[in-house]
Design a protein around this motif. Structure first.
Motif, PDB file in Angstrom:
ATOM      1  N   THR A 317       0.838  -1.204   0.000  1.00  0.00           N
ATOM      2  CA  THR A 317       0.000   0.000   0.000  1.00  0.00           C
ATOM      3  C   THR A 317       0.868   1.246   0.000  1.00  0.00           C
ATOM      4  O   THR A 317       0.598   2.210  -0.734  1.00  0.00           O
ATOM      5  CB  THR A 317      -0.927   0.011   1.227  1.00  0.00           C
ATOM      6  OG1 THR A 317      -1.754  -1.161   1.201  1.00  0.00           O
ATOM      7  CG2 THR A 317      -1.825   1.242   1.221  1.00  0.00           C
ATOM      8  N   ARG A 318       1.920   1.231   0.819  1.00  0.00           N
ATOM      9  CA  ARG A 318       2.805   2.397   0.833  1.00  0.00           C
ATOM     10  C   ARG A 318       3.502   2.577  -0.515  1.00  0.00           C
ATOM     11  O   ARG A 318       3.634   3.703  -1.015  1.00  0.00           O
ATOM     12  CB  ARG A 318       3.860   2.256   1.937  1.00  0.00           C
ATOM     13  CG  ARG A 318       4.752   3.503   2.039  1.00  0.00           C
ATOM     14  CD  ARG A 318       5.773   3.381   3.136  1.00  0.00           C
ATOM     15  NE  ARG A 318       6.675   2.265   2.905  1.00  0.00           N
ATOM     16  CZ  ARG A 318       7.588   1.867   3.778  1.00  0.00           C
ATOM     17  NH1 ARG A 318       7.678   2.461   4.946  1.00  0.00           N
ATOM     18  NH2 ARG A 318       8.380   0.849   3.505  1.00  0.00           N
ATOM     19  N   GLN A 319       3.934   1.476  -1.119  1.00  0.00           N
ATOM     20  CA  GLN A 319       4.539   1.580  -2.448  1.00  0.00           C
ATOM     21  C   GLN A 319       3.534   2.149  -3.444  1.00  0.00           C
ATOM     22  O   GLN A 319       3.884   2.992  -4.279  1.00  0.00           O
ATOM     23  CB  GLN A 319       5.023   0.207  -2.909  1.00  0.00           C
ATOM     24  CG  GLN A 319       6.211  -0.337  -2.127  1.00  0.00           C
ATOM     25  CD  GLN A 319       6.695  -1.675  -2.649  1.00  0.00           C
ATOM     26  OE1 GLN A 319       6.455  -2.022  -3.800  1.00  0.00           O
ATOM     27  NE2 GLN A 319       7.379  -2.429  -1.811  1.00  0.00           N
ATOM     28  N   GLY A 324       1.872   6.668  -6.867  1.00  0.00           N
ATOM     29  CA  GLY A 324       0.737   7.402  -7.403  1.00  0.00           C
ATOM     30  C   GLY A 324      -0.484   6.566  -7.724  1.00  0.00           C
ATOM     31  O   GLY A 324      -1.374   7.019  -8.443  1.00  0.00           O
ATOM     32  N   TYR A 325      -0.575   5.346  -7.158  1.00  0.00           N
ATOM     33  CA  TYR A 325      -1.720   4.480  -7.429  1.00  0.00           C
ATOM     34  C   TYR A 325      -2.724   4.442  -6.276  1.00  0.00           C
ATOM     35  O   TYR A 325      -3.741   3.763  -6.367  1.00  0.00           O
ATOM     36  CB  TYR A 325      -1.249   3.050  -7.719  1.00  0.00           C
ATOM     37  CG  TYR A 325      -0.378   2.933  -8.937  1.00  0.00           C
ATOM     38  CD1 TYR A 325      -0.877   3.192 -10.203  1.00  0.00           C
ATOM     39  CD2 TYR A 325       0.962   2.567  -8.823  1.00  0.00           C
ATOM     40  CE1 TYR A 325      -0.067   3.092 -11.323  1.00  0.00           C
ATOM     41  CE2 TYR A 325       1.782   2.466  -9.938  1.00  0.00           C
ATOM     42  CZ  TYR A 325       1.264   2.732 -11.182  1.00  0.00           C
ATOM     43  OH  TYR A 325       2.058   2.631 -12.293  1.00  0.00           O
ATOM     44  N   ALA A 326      -2.434   5.141  -5.202  1.00  0.00           N
ATOM     45  CA  ALA A 326      -3.339   5.134  -4.045  1.00  0.00           C
ATOM     46  C   ALA A 326      -3.231   6.474  -3.330  1.00  0.00           C
ATOM     47  O   ALA A 326      -2.170   7.111  -3.356  1.00  0.00           O
ATOM     48  CB  ALA A 326      -2.991   3.995  -3.083  1.00  0.00           C
ATOM     49  N   LEU A 518      10.161   8.398  -7.797  1.00  0.00           N
ATOM     50  CA  LEU A 518      10.797   7.636  -8.860  1.00  0.00           C
ATOM     51  C   LEU A 518      10.421   6.156  -8.787  1.00  0.00           C
ATOM     52  O   LEU A 518       9.975   5.666  -7.749  1.00  0.00           O
ATOM     53  CB  LEU A 518      12.318   7.787  -8.777  1.00  0.00           C
ATOM     54  CG  LEU A 518      12.847   9.221  -8.852  1.00  0.00           C
ATOM     55  CD1 LEU A 518      14.368   9.228  -8.769  1.00  0.00           C
ATOM     56  CD2 LEU A 518      12.385   9.917 -10.130  1.00  0.00           C
ATOM     57  N   ASP A 519      10.635   5.455  -9.898  1.00  0.00           N
ATOM     58  CA  ASP A 519      10.308   4.031  -9.982  1.00  0.00           C
ATOM     59  C   ASP A 519      11.439   3.149  -9.475  1.00  0.00           C
ATOM     60  O   ASP A 519      11.696   2.063  -9.997  1.00  0.00           O
ATOM     61  CB  ASP A 519       9.990   3.644 -11.440  1.00  0.00           C
ATOM     62  CG  ASP A 519       8.712   4.294 -11.925  1.00  0.00           C
ATOM     63  OD1 ASP A 519       7.914   4.704 -11.079  1.00  0.00           O
ATOM     64  OD2 ASP A 519       8.527   4.392 -13.143  1.00  0.00           O
ATOM     65  N   ILE A 520      12.149   3.618  -8.449  1.00  0.00           N
ATOM     66  CA  ILE A 520      13.227   2.848  -7.830  1.00  0.00           C
ATOM     67  C   ILE A 520      12.991   2.864  -6.322  1.00  0.00           C
ATOM     68  O   ILE A 520      12.333   3.770  -5.797  1.00  0.00           O
ATOM     69  CB  ILE A 520      14.626   3.412  -8.169  1.00  0.00           C
ATOM     70  CG1 ILE A 520      14.731   4.883  -7.735  1.00  0.00           C
ATOM     71  CG2 ILE A 520      14.914   3.268  -9.653  1.00  0.00           C
ATOM     72  CD1 ILE A 520      16.105   5.486  -7.970  1.00  0.00           C
ATOM     73  N   PRO A 521      13.514   1.874  -5.598  1.00  0.00           N
ATOM     74  CA  PRO A 521      13.221   1.804  -4.157  1.00  0.00           C
ATOM     75  C   PRO A 521      13.797   2.966  -3.357  1.00  0.00           C
ATOM     76  O   PRO A 521      13.107   3.553  -2.523  1.00  0.00           O
ATOM     77  CB  PRO A 521      13.849   0.473  -3.732  1.00  0.00           C
ATOM     78  CG  PRO A 521      14.063  -0.292  -4.989  1.00  0.00           C
ATOM     79  CD  PRO A 521      14.276   0.714  -6.066  1.00  0.00           C
ATOM     80  N   TYR A 522      15.061   3.286  -3.582  1.00  0.00           N
ATOM     81  CA  TYR A 522      15.718   4.310  -2.785  1.00  0.00           C
ATOM     82  C   TYR A 522      16.495   5.256  -3.695  1.00  0.00           C
ATOM     83  O   TYR A 522      16.963   4.861  -4.769  1.00  0.00           O
ATOM     84  CB  TYR A 522      16.686   3.677  -1.775  1.00  0.00           C
ATOM     85  CG  TYR A 522      16.020   2.733  -0.794  1.00  0.00           C
ATOM     86  CD1 TYR A 522      15.333   3.225   0.314  1.00  0.00           C
ATOM     87  CD2 TYR A 522      16.086   1.348  -0.970  1.00  0.00           C
ATOM     88  CE1 TYR A 522      14.715   2.363   1.209  1.00  0.00           C
ATOM     89  CE2 TYR A 522      15.469   0.484  -0.080  1.00  0.00           C
ATOM     90  CZ  TYR A 522      14.789   1.001   1.012  1.00  0.00           C
ATOM     91  OH  TYR A 522      14.166   0.150   1.900  1.00  0.00           O
ATOM     92  N   PHE A 547      10.323   4.696  -4.038  1.00  0.00           N
ATOM     93  CA  PHE A 547       9.038   4.248  -3.504  1.00  0.00           C
ATOM     94  C   PHE A 547       9.160   3.555  -2.147  1.00  0.00           C
ATOM     95  O   PHE A 547       8.161   3.182  -1.551  1.00  0.00           O
ATOM     96  CB  PHE A 547       8.291   3.356  -4.506  1.00  0.00           C
ATOM     97  CG  PHE A 547       9.007   2.101  -4.930  1.00  0.00           C
ATOM     98  CD1 PHE A 547       9.064   0.998  -4.106  1.00  0.00           C
ATOM     99  CD2 PHE A 547       9.607   2.016  -6.182  1.00  0.00           C
ATOM    100  CE1 PHE A 547       9.702  -0.165  -4.493  1.00  0.00           C
ATOM    101  CE2 PHE A 547      10.247   0.853  -6.595  1.00  0.00           C
ATOM    102  CZ  PHE A 547      10.297  -0.237  -5.748  1.00  0.00           C
ATOM    103  N   LYS A 548      10.381   3.393  -1.632  1.00  0.00           N
ATOM    104  CA  LYS A 548      10.541   2.874  -0.280  1.00  0.00           C
ATOM    105  C   LYS A 548      11.249   3.871   0.639  1.00  0.00           C
ATOM    106  O   LYS A 548      11.536   3.580   1.795  1.00  0.00           O
ATOM    107  CB  LYS A 548      11.294   1.540  -0.283  1.00  0.00           C
ATOM    108  CG  LYS A 548      10.540   0.417  -0.983  1.00  0.00           C
ATOM    109  CD  LYS A 548      11.013  -0.950  -0.553  1.00  0.00           C
ATOM    110  CE  LYS A 548      10.534  -1.303   0.828  1.00  0.00           C
ATOM    111  NZ  LYS A 548      10.883  -2.695   1.219  1.00  0.00           N
TER     112      LYS A 548
END
Length: 627
Positions: A317-319, A324-326, A518-522, A547-548
């Motif tokens: 959910t956080r991701q 931008g999906y939630a 961005l589409d990367i974790p960190y 996203f993390k």
């Protein structure tokens, strides 16, 4: 970071920790898999030695192909900078597709639906796991049958109540408890195998093939039960970022896989020797004196398994929020050391209500087994499709090499998925309906945000000419700094225009701030800020978060000192736009979806909380937007 995590001295402790987080779901499957295959479904498999060997053969090769090869060896290589899971894989795949292509939009929708199916899995796993463990009470004493549902609900309530306290305080116990659990699975299996050694013939794939050929329809339906043995495979990939690839692989091949196989074959041996044991083949593996301790251990193991799935729902959910999906939701950190340990109250209690409804509605783990599988196999199939893009676009595999491998894996996924589609009427509709609801919310939010951006941009002024038009004597400049948050750093924020209109002042330093997920974790600290000094003491700043990452704007904005802009926190104000949305007919979205988006938008958590902005430093400027 991941290399350090996988230092040889740390692999063993990490592998032990992975037992409690990664393998809880698949590790509790022996509680209900065989009983579901032989007693549940539209056409229960007739109980005879040849069918038992056939089912065991299918379970063995499913574990080897789907879990060992597909996930542990192959899919775990498709990591997004060390992070796994369907959202991370989706982000990785989308990076290498044209932004406006139909293929990208199709893959995006497919990935979102796969994430939505994960929630369907997250609802059923706690229900079937805890219920199957508590059902041991009936084996111990038939008089306790009426207590199964109340005890199950009580355990689940305690589990979901505990979520707000986090897993940090008991996380160290998860690994050792699951180590005892897998040791118990293996021991019970070996004891019973020794009484019927012929069961080991099921290692021969011909038994599985012969079973499917001799009873094609029953065999096809049986695949819907066999897949219960591999549920939790997606968790291996999703939780890879917590431990690294090698510890997860080590735990699987050295302990988890052997323990699962020994237990399944032990149950098969018991059924060959004592067919009446089909009443509950797992608990009847144990001698009478060990029954109550085994029930307690199984209940703890299923709670741990459920804990991992619920935590996974929080993480995904956080991701989704940060990609931008939630909408933004209230998020609480439950650990000062581990950012990954979070609690989302809304998601937690929504899951609890759905789980309790399942327990009350289906009554038994065998009935729930009929509903289980569709969400899992759907996610597996979508993962294979996303993996094909990765092997083609990133790994550089040719169409033949990549296509043949993915086609083989996808054929297995679709076989399992097709077998579970038959179970829709028996209860499989529930995870599909649940996932469809989540999918509708996620796509509505994504489309609504795009529609809102388009409307905001229609009347926006371009930033650079606006700044150039400001004359030194035309507006009063006051001491301090003002930070205006905006989605588009090239346009004048509406909050800035409203501030000028009503207050008729500008601060000494004006920062136009945009946050880029961005589409990367960190994101590394050296890549965190994009800074540009404009005229008239205006500055354009873009903050990049993965996203993390924890999106902390004050901490990130303090890094502007390296560019010569020093912002005193005590003299800095944050200006945010607060839009009031008005739905309108005849637009890109149906009116009912616009109203749904408006409802989600109104109930979204404040950007102040989400970005860790001090509330006493915030000024909100309202505006109306007609969608």
């Amino acid at each position: 970071m991941m290399e350090n995590m996988q230092h040889p001295k740390k692999i063993a402790p990490l592998a032990l920790a992975a037992l409690g987080v990664v393998y809880g779901d698949i590790g509790t499957s022996p509680l209900y898999t065989l009983s579901t295959i032989f007693t549940g479904g539209l056409a229960p498999v007739p109980l005879n030695p040849e069918n038992i060997l056939g089912i065991l053969s299918l379970i063995f090769w499913s574990l080897m192909i789907v879990v060992s090869f597909k996930y542990v060896v192959f899919i775990m290589r498709a990591d997004n900078r060390g992070e796994g899971g369907i959202m991370a894989l989706l982000a990785l795949a989308l990076q290498h597709l044209d932004k406006n292509s139909k293929q990208r939009n199709t893959i995006m929708l497919l990935g979102i639906f796969g994430a939505a199916l994960f929630y369907g899995d997250g609802v059923i796993t706690p229900a079937i796991s805890v219920l199957s463990a508590v059902e041991g009470l009936q084996v111990a004493s038939p008089a306790l049958h009426n207590y199964i549902i109340p005890v199950t609900i009580a355990v689940l309530f305690g589990l979901f109540m505990f979520q707000r306290r986090g897993t940090a305080s008991v996380g160290a116990l998860f690994g050792p408890v699951m180590l005892i659990w897998f040791g118990t699975l293996a021991s019970l299996g070996v004891i019973n195998i020794l009484s019927e050694v012929s069961v080991m013939n099921a290692l021969n794939p011909l038994h599985g093939i012969r079973f499917l050929i001799n009873s094609p329809w029953i065999g096809f339906l049986a695949l819907g039960g066999v897949v219960l043995a591999v549920t939790g495979a997606e968790t291996l990939y999703a939780d890879m970022g917590h431990f690294g690839r090698r510890p997860v692989q080590l735990a699987w091949f050295i302990l988890v896989l052997p323990a699962l196989l020994l237990n399944y074959f032990g149950q098969g041996a018991l059924l060959i020797h004592t067919p009446k044991a089909i009443e509950n083949p797992f608990y009847l593996l144990a001698p009478n004196w060990a029954l109550y301790p085994l029930i307690m251990l199984a209940t703890v193991a299923t709670v741990i398994a459920s804990q991992a799935v619920i935590s996974g729902a929080f993480s995904i959910t956080r991701q989704a929020m940060q990609l931008g999906y939630a909408p933004r939701m209230s998020t609480q950190q439950t650990s000062e050391q581990e950012y990954g340990q979070i609690y989302l109250p809304g998601i937690n209690w929504a899951l609890f209500i759905a789980v309790v409804a399942l327990v009350i509605g289906f009554h038994s783990s065998s009935n729930l087994g009929s509903a289980y599988g569709i969400a899992v196999t759907g996610t597996m199939a979508i993962t294979s499709i996303l993996a094909f893009i990765v092997v083609r676009k990133i790994w550089g595999w040719g169409w033949i090499k990549g296509g043949l491998l993915i086609a083989a894996l996808l054929s297995v996924d679709l076989a399992f998925f097709s077998a579970n589609i038959i179970k829709i009427e028996e209860g499989g509709w529930f995870p599909l309906a649940f996932a469809s609801g989540v999918f509708l919310l996620m796509t509505t939010w994504k489309r609504g945000r795009q529609l809102l951006r388009d409307r905001m941009q229609q009347n926006a002024l371009t930033l650079v000419p606006f700044i150039a038009a400001i004359q030194p004597d035309s507006v009063t400049r006051v001491a301090g700094s003002a930070i205006f948050l905006t989605a588009n750093p090239n346009d004048v924020p509406h909050a800035l225009l409203h501030n000028l209109k009503h207050n008729k002042v500008l601060h000494e330093h004006v920062v136009i701030l945009s946050v880029n997920m961005l589409d990367i974790p960190y994101v590394a600290n050296e890549e965190r800020l994009e800074f540009e000094a404009l005229s008239n003491n205006f500055y354009r700043v873009i903050i990049n978060f993965g996203f993390k990452d924890e999106p902390d704007i004050p901490k990130a904005i303090a890094m502007t000192h390296q560019f010569g802009l020093i912002l005193d926190p005590m003299e800095t104000s944050y200006f945010l736009g607060r839009e009031t949305l008005i739905p309108k007919t005849g637009t890109a979205m149906p009116l009912w979806r616009e109203k749904l988006f408006v409802t989600m938008y109104r109930n979204a958590s404040s950007a102040v909380t989400f970005f860790n902005i001090p509330p006493n430093c915030v000024v909100e400027m309202g505006t109306q937007v007609v969608l």
